[in-house]
Every structure is written in C-alpha cells, then in structure tokens.
Design a protein around this motif. Structure first.
Motif, PDB file in Angstrom:
ATOM      1  N   LEU A 173       0.827  -1.207   0.000  1.00 24.94           N
ATOM      2  CA  LEU A 173       0.000   0.000   0.000  1.00 24.94           C
ATOM      3  C   LEU A 173       0.863   1.259   0.000  1.00 24.94           C
ATOM      4  CD1 LEU A 173      -2.995   0.953   0.238  1.00 24.94           C
ATOM      5  CD2 LEU A 173      -2.679   0.959   2.719  1.00 24.94           C
ATOM      6  N   GLY A 174       0.776   2.022  -1.077  1.00 23.27           N
ATOM      7  CA  GLY A 174       1.428   3.327  -1.116  1.00 23.27           C
ATOM      8  C   GLY A 174       0.563   4.364  -0.426  1.00 23.27           C
ATOM      9  N   PHE A 175       1.174   5.235   0.356  1.00 23.68           N
ATOM     10  CA  PHE A 175       0.457   6.214   1.177  1.00 23.68           C
ATOM     11  C   PHE A 175       0.885   7.606   0.735  1.00 23.68           C
ATOM     12  CE2 PHE A 175      -0.614   7.275   5.925  1.00 23.68           C
ATOM     13  CZ  PHE A 175      -1.777   7.896   5.507  1.00 23.68           C
ATOM     14  N   THR A 176      -0.065   8.401   0.230  1.00 20.35           N
ATOM     15  CA  THR A 176       0.295   9.700  -0.315  1.00 20.35           C
ATOM     16  C   THR A 176      -0.661  10.774   0.166  1.00 20.35           C
ATOM     17  OG1 THR A 176       0.853  10.864  -2.388  1.00 20.35           O
ATOM     18  CG2 THR A 176      -1.094   9.449  -2.428  1.00 20.35           C
ATOM     19  N   GLY A 177      -0.238  12.008   0.055  1.00 20.27           N
ATOM     20  CA  GLY A 177      -1.029  13.158   0.481  1.00 20.27           C
ATOM     21  C   GLY A 177      -0.108  14.340   0.702  1.00 20.27           C
ATOM     22  N   ARG A 178      -0.650  15.531   0.635  1.00 20.39           N
ATOM     23  CA  ARG A 178       0.185  16.717   0.762  1.00 20.39           C
ATOM     24  C   ARG A 178       0.734  16.841   2.183  1.00 20.39           C
ATOM     25  NH1 ARG A 178      -1.149  21.437  -3.456  1.00 20.39           N
ATOM     26  NH2 ARG A 178       1.065  21.655  -3.114  1.00 20.39           N
TER      27      ARG A 178
ATOM     28  N   LEU B 292       4.164  -3.746   8.302  1.00 19.26           N
ATOM     29  CA  LEU B 292       5.201  -2.726   8.419  1.00 19.26           C
ATOM     30  C   LEU B 292       4.695  -1.358   7.974  1.00 19.26           C
ATOM     31  CD1 LEU B 292       8.506  -4.459   7.294  1.00 19.26           C
ATOM     32  CD2 LEU B 292       7.377  -4.433   9.507  1.00 19.26           C
ATOM     33  N   LEU B 293       5.036  -0.344   8.743  1.00 20.84           N
ATOM     34  CA  LEU B 293       4.713   1.046   8.445  1.00 20.84           C
ATOM     35  C   LEU B 293       6.023   1.724   8.047  1.00 20.84           C
ATOM     36  CD1 LEU B 293       2.475   1.682  11.602  1.00 20.84           C
ATOM     37  CD2 LEU B 293       1.825   0.628   9.414  1.00 20.84           C
ATOM     38  N   ILE B 294       6.247   1.858   6.745  1.00 20.39           N
ATOM     39  CA  ILE B 294       7.546   2.312   6.226  1.00 20.39           C
ATOM     40  C   ILE B 294       7.428   3.787   5.860  1.00 20.39           C
ATOM     41  CG2 ILE B 294       9.342   1.875   4.519  1.00 20.39           C
ATOM     42  CD1 ILE B 294       8.149  -0.945   4.166  1.00 20.39           C
TER      43      ILE B 294
ATOM     44  N   TYR C   1      13.233  -4.589  -4.024  1.00 17.97           N
ATOM     45  CA  TYR C   1      13.104  -5.435  -2.823  1.00 17.97           C
ATOM     46  C   TYR C   1      11.669  -5.407  -2.302  1.00 17.97           C
ATOM     47  CZ  TYR C   1      13.947  -6.952   2.028  1.00 17.97           C
ATOM     48  OH  TYR C   1      13.910  -7.599   3.238  1.00 17.97           O
ATOM     49  N   LEU C   2      11.094  -4.209  -2.187  1.00 21.85           N
ATOM     50  CA  LEU C   2       9.725  -4.089  -1.690  1.00 21.85           C
ATOM     51  C   LEU C   2       8.713  -4.681  -2.669  1.00 21.85           C
ATOM     52  CD1 LEU C   2       9.803  -0.475  -0.170  1.00 21.85           C
ATOM     53  CD2 LEU C   2       9.890  -2.663   1.049  1.00 21.85           C
ATOM     54  N   LYS C   3       9.031  -4.632  -3.944  1.00 20.77           N
ATOM     55  CA  LYS C   3       8.132  -5.195  -4.959  1.00 20.77           C
ATOM     56  C   LYS C   3       7.903  -6.686  -4.726  1.00 20.77           C
ATOM     57  CE  LYS C   3       7.658  -5.523 -10.004  1.00 20.77           C
ATOM     58  NZ  LYS C   3       8.315  -5.186 -11.302  1.00 20.77           N
TER      59      LYS C   3
ATOM     60  N   PHE D  71       2.570  -4.092   3.823  1.00 19.50           N
ATOM     61  CA  PHE D  71       3.175  -2.860   4.316  1.00 19.50           C
ATOM     62  C   PHE D  71       2.421  -1.637   3.814  1.00 19.50           C
ATOM     63  CE2 PHE D  71       5.569  -3.967   0.421  1.00 19.50           C
ATOM     64  CZ  PHE D  71       5.446  -2.797  -0.318  1.00 19.50           C
ATOM     65  N   ILE D  72       2.562  -0.549   4.575  1.00 21.15           N
ATOM     66  CA  ILE D  72       2.188   0.789   4.120  1.00 21.15           C
ATOM     67  C   ILE D  72       3.487   1.540   3.860  1.00 21.15           C
ATOM     68  CG2 ILE D  72       1.193   3.017   4.789  1.00 21.15           C
ATOM     69  CD1 ILE D  72      -0.878   1.603   6.408  1.00 21.15           C
ATOM     70  N   LEU D  73       3.600   2.119   2.688  1.00 19.66           N
ATOM     71  CA  LEU D  73       4.814   2.828   2.294  1.00 19.66           C
ATOM     72  C   LEU D  73       4.498   4.301   2.058  1.00 19.66           C
ATOM     73  CD1 LEU D  73       7.753   3.015   1.205  1.00 19.66           C
ATOM     74  CD2 LEU D  73       6.835   2.305  -1.025  1.00 19.66           C
ATOM     75  N   VAL D  74       5.064   5.173   2.895  1.00 23.64           N
ATOM     76  CA  VAL D  74       4.955   6.616   2.667  1.00 23.64           C
ATOM     77  C   VAL D  74       6.135   7.039   1.812  1.00 23.64           C
ATOM     78  CG1 VAL D  74       4.880   8.904   3.718  1.00 23.64           C
ATOM     79  CG2 VAL D  74       3.818   6.973   4.892  1.00 23.64           C
ATOM     80  N   SER D  75       5.847   7.562   0.639  1.00 22.24           N
ATOM     81  CA  SER D  75       6.906   8.048  -0.247  1.00 22.24           C
ATOM     82  C   SER D  75       6.313   9.070  -1.204  1.00 22.24           C
ATOM     83  CB  SER D  75       7.534   6.895  -1.036  1.00 22.24           C
ATOM     84  OG  SER D  75       8.517   7.375  -1.936  1.00 22.24           O
ATOM     85  N   HIS D  76       7.154  10.028  -1.614  1.00 20.55           N
ATOM     86  CA  HIS D  76       6.729  11.029  -2.592  1.00 20.55           C
ATOM     87  C   HIS D  76       7.463  10.847  -3.923  1.00 20.55           C
ATOM     88  CE1 HIS D  76       4.589  12.921   0.641  1.00 20.55           C
ATOM     89  NE2 HIS D  76       5.689  13.140   1.312  1.00 20.55           N
TER      90      HIS D  76
END
Length: 492
Positions: A34-39, A139-141, A159-161, A166-171
C-alpha cells in the motif's frame, strides 16, 4: 490474509480546534503493498502513529496483526550492526538475515561494523531487512527514500516489490509505481483507497478533477443565469410595488388591491429565485472538494553579464585522508539545469558547497563569476526556528512574496503563526524552497530540495523550472524529477 478495520476515526491534537481526521472509515488488506500519499501536513505520519497506539482517539482501529515502524529507533548507534538487529529481532535465523541483505545488494560484512559507521543508505537497508524478518507484522515504512541515492532507491524498490504487507509513505513517483499495488490517499476532505500504482491513482484523480471542473463551469453559468433572473424579477416586483403608491392625482382609477396582489406575487417569485440561486451556490460548494491547489509559482532570476557563471577544472575533494571525489570538471552556463548524480558519499554536496564559497579542502580550480549571487538550499533543516516574518527579514526577502509562495505550496494561513521548528519535514523544506524562490540570484544551487516534499508540490516546482528555465545546479534522487528537469547530467 486479514483486514485492518478503521471505523469512524476522529482525531485532533490536544489544544487544536481542527480535526486531522473526522469520522473516517476504510479497510486495509494485510497482504497489500500500500502506497500512502497526500500533501505535507495532512496527517500521514499521524495516522501511522495512531496505528502504533501512540495517541488516544475516538472509536477504534481493529487489527489482528502487530505494527512495526520504519525507521526503527536505534538506541546505541555505536554498537555493532548485528547487536542492533538482535535488539530489534531477538529470535531470527542468521541465514534468513543474510538472504535479505543479499536481496538488498549488501554483504554480511556490514553486520560486524558499528551501526553509525554505515552510510545512511546502508542503515536503511539493514533496518528493512531486519523488520521484514518479523512474522505476523504489518510494516509502516515512513519515507525510506530520503537517504537513498538513485541506485539505492531502485534496489529498495525492487526489494519491496517482492514483499507484501506494508504501508509505504513516499513522494517518489517512480519508486511507488514500481513496488505498490494499492494507493491510500489523504485528500482535502476524505481518505480513499484505490487499486493500482501511483500513476493509476493520479490518472484517475485528474479525470475526476476535470469532471468536477466541467461541472463547476456549468454550475457557475447556471448561477449567473439564476442571479440575472432573480435581479430582473426583483426589479419587476419593485416597479409593481411603486405603481401601487407612486401615482398621485391620476385621472384614472387605480386598483390598489390588484396591484398589491401582483406585487406580492412577483416578490414571492423573486424570493423563490433567490432561494434557487442559494441552493445552486450550496451545491457548488460540494464540488471541487478534492481538487488540490496547484497554482503556478513564479521565479524572476537575475540575468548575469556573462554566459558562463561557474567552472570547475579537475577538482578533487578530500576529508582528512579520505578522497570523496576526483578530477571533477564541468561548467555552468546561463540556462543550464545541471544534475549532479552519484552514490551517497561521492562528493555531490561537497561540490555544491564549494561552488557556494564554503571553505573546503580541495585540489584543482574553481572559477566563479565576479559579483555572482547564489541562492542555496541545503539538505539540512535542523537550524529552522522562529516565525516566518523574522525568517524573511533575516534573509532580506519580500515577506508577502515569500508567504504567497508558501500558500501556493499548500500552506494554510494558520501555519504562519506557528514556530518553524514545529513544522513537518516537508513543510520545512518548502520554507527553504520558498525563500530561495524569493531571493534575487543569478544561480540557484539546491541540495536534495525535494526530501519530504509531497508529490503535487514536486510537480509545481517542475512546472516552474520548465516554464522559467532558470540556471540551476542541483542534487536530487527523484528519478522522474531529474529526467524531466535536467538539461545536463554530471556523474561523480
């Protein structure tokens, strides 16, 4: 597989009148990537902390898994790396850890070195390897890319692929696209989950935004029509009302009862028109609810009197006995946007500091134009404190312009009254970028300006640089940003 249930989540920090989350409900499958996005400032890290149980909140989050957070806090950073991993995960098989490190392109040698002797990228890989050995953990990354160079980002993304849960916070758009299968987005008024990559989510969002904009245009035209009709009706009712009392000494009979009835009827119609107009305006407020503000930024870079601003000729830099780069040669001409590319520790930041005039031990020649004005954005934000007004004054920049740029980068006005030290990492970076955009300079030198900065703001900055074509020397590990912006690449 199990589900994480978030039901009627409402949360605000103590002393704050504004809820970060208000009656939010959704479900997460623990097998998702799960990718986690937002301003910036929308509450991504806050939500991770709520999952970890750090704050009290209304209603509940139900889960049959444990949550583990990356980056894991390391209490004794001078310990051997293997001891650090033993603290994180007391019960594991060595061969499993060795396998994970191999997938991350690292050797076991790193385990027998002090943790603080590892590069930031190596520390990131070691902690990820240890955390993925935990069983029954989700995992909360949180932003693992900030200390990774381009090659390191590709390795960790691959690696993550191959992982899940997991939740991945990335921009970083390319990073997310490679390794997630769902997107969790914090929007202006809601939280939503969509299946697919970040690009899939962005395409869907743009389609929805365009639909809402088209509906909004229709509604505005309808509101204008209703408003004009209401004005006409009001004018008619006024004229009829005047005819009841405004005729004196007339030679003909005036049926004041009829005229009064007609005036009342016209007034009622006018009020009905006004009510319909207000209903239309209320309906309009429901539209555009999740369209992000991404106004164009402006940059008025000073023109320099020569075409060449900076030249490096066979420059080598050392720290003590360690040589970080050797025989670096390039020139910065007006209009160039030069990206310095290289592994962590290859001397990219040192080159930028050297160009900016910092005292660094080096060999070779560095030639900068006379009276050259440079605006520098550092990686480091730890020095930021105080209020924005004093900060703008200390750099001699226009406060109104400075704050206007921050508003366009999604700063709420309430943020202007806070101490800068209380800002999120992304907001602090935006302060540095807004200050740089407000400075009168011939050359902008930016060292990893996008760390922690949200995706939409990155796109705004890209548009700015492409539109105004300033002279720019920069280091940045966001692959898509580099591909879109750089006119020249210098590899160290």
């Amino acid at each position: 597989m199990s589900l994480i249930h978030v039901k009627n989540l409402t949360f605000a920090y103590e002393g704050s009148y504004d809820n970060i989350f208000d009656n939010v409900s959704f479900q997460i499958d623990t097998d998702w990537k799960l990718g986690f996005t937002g301003r910036n400032g929308r509450g991504k890290t806050t939500f991770l902390n709520l999952l970890l149980g750090k704050y009290e909140f209304e209603e509940t989050i139900h889960a049959n898994v444990d949550f583990d957070y990356f980056p894991f806090p390391v209490r004794n950073r001078s310990s051997n790396t293997l001891d650090v991993i033993d603290e994180i995960l007391p019960d594991y098989e060595y061969w499993q850890l060795s396998r994970e490190l191999s997938l991350l392109k690292m050797t076991d040698d790193a385990l027998y070195r002090p943790f603080d002797s590892l590069s930031n990228g190596e520390q990131t890989k070691v902690l990820l390897a240890a955390l993925f050995l935990k069983e029954n953990s989700f995992l909360l990354i949180d932003e693992p890319t900030n200390h990774l160079d381009l090659n390191g980002r590709q390795i960790v993304s691959d690696y993550l692929k191959a992982k899940k849960g997991f939740i991945l916070v990335s921009h970083d758009r390319a990073f997310l696209d490679n390794c997630v299968d769902h997107i969790l987005s914090i929007n202006k008024t809601n939280i939503e989950i969509q299946r697919g990559t970040f690009s899939d989510w962005w395409d869907n969002k743009q389609r929805q935004d365009n639909f809402e904009l088209a509906e909004n245009d229709k509604l505005k035209k309808d509101i204008k029509r209703l408003s004009d009709a209401a004005k006409r009706t009001g004018k008619w009712s006024d004229e009829v009302e005047k005819s009841k009392t405004g005729i004196k000494n007339a030679d003909f009979f005036v049926d004041r009862g009829y005229i009064g009835h007609k005036a009342a009827k016209m007034m009622k119609r006018s009020k009905s028109m006004e009510r319909r107009q207000q209903e239309a305006i209320d309906e309009k407020s429901k539209l555009l609810k999740n369209i992000e503000s991404s106004e164009h930024l402006k940059l008025a870079q000073l023109a320099y009197h020569k075409s060449r601003l900076v030249e490096l000729d066979r420059v080598s830099i050392r720290y003590g006995d360690r040589r970080v780069c050797e025989d670096v040669s390039f020139a910065v001409e007006q209009g160039d946007r030069i990206a310095l590319i290289g592994a962590n520790g290859s001397g990219k930041s040192s080159i930028l500091k050297l160009v900016c005039g910092e005292q660094i031990d080096y060999e070779g020649a560095v030639r900068t134009g006379s009276q050259l004005k440079i605006s520098y954005v550092s990686q480091d934000t730890s020095h930021l404190r105080g209020n924005l007004t004093d900060y703008a004054r200390s750099f001699g920049i226009d406060e109104s312009l400075f704050k206007s740029i921050l508003r366009k980068l999604d700063f709420a006005r309430v943020q202007f009254d806070k101490d800068i030290s209380a800002y999120s990492g992304g907001q602090k970076k935006k302060v540095l970028i807004a200050r740089s955009l407000s400075e009168q300079a011939h050359l902008h030198v930016w060292d990893e300006p996008l760390n922690f900065v949200d995706v939409i703001s990155r796109m705004q900055i890209e548009e700015l640089l492409l539109e105004h074509s300033p002279t720019l020397l920069f280091v940045e590990h966001d692959r898509e940003f580099c591909d879109n912006i750089a006119t020249q690449v210098v590899r160290l």
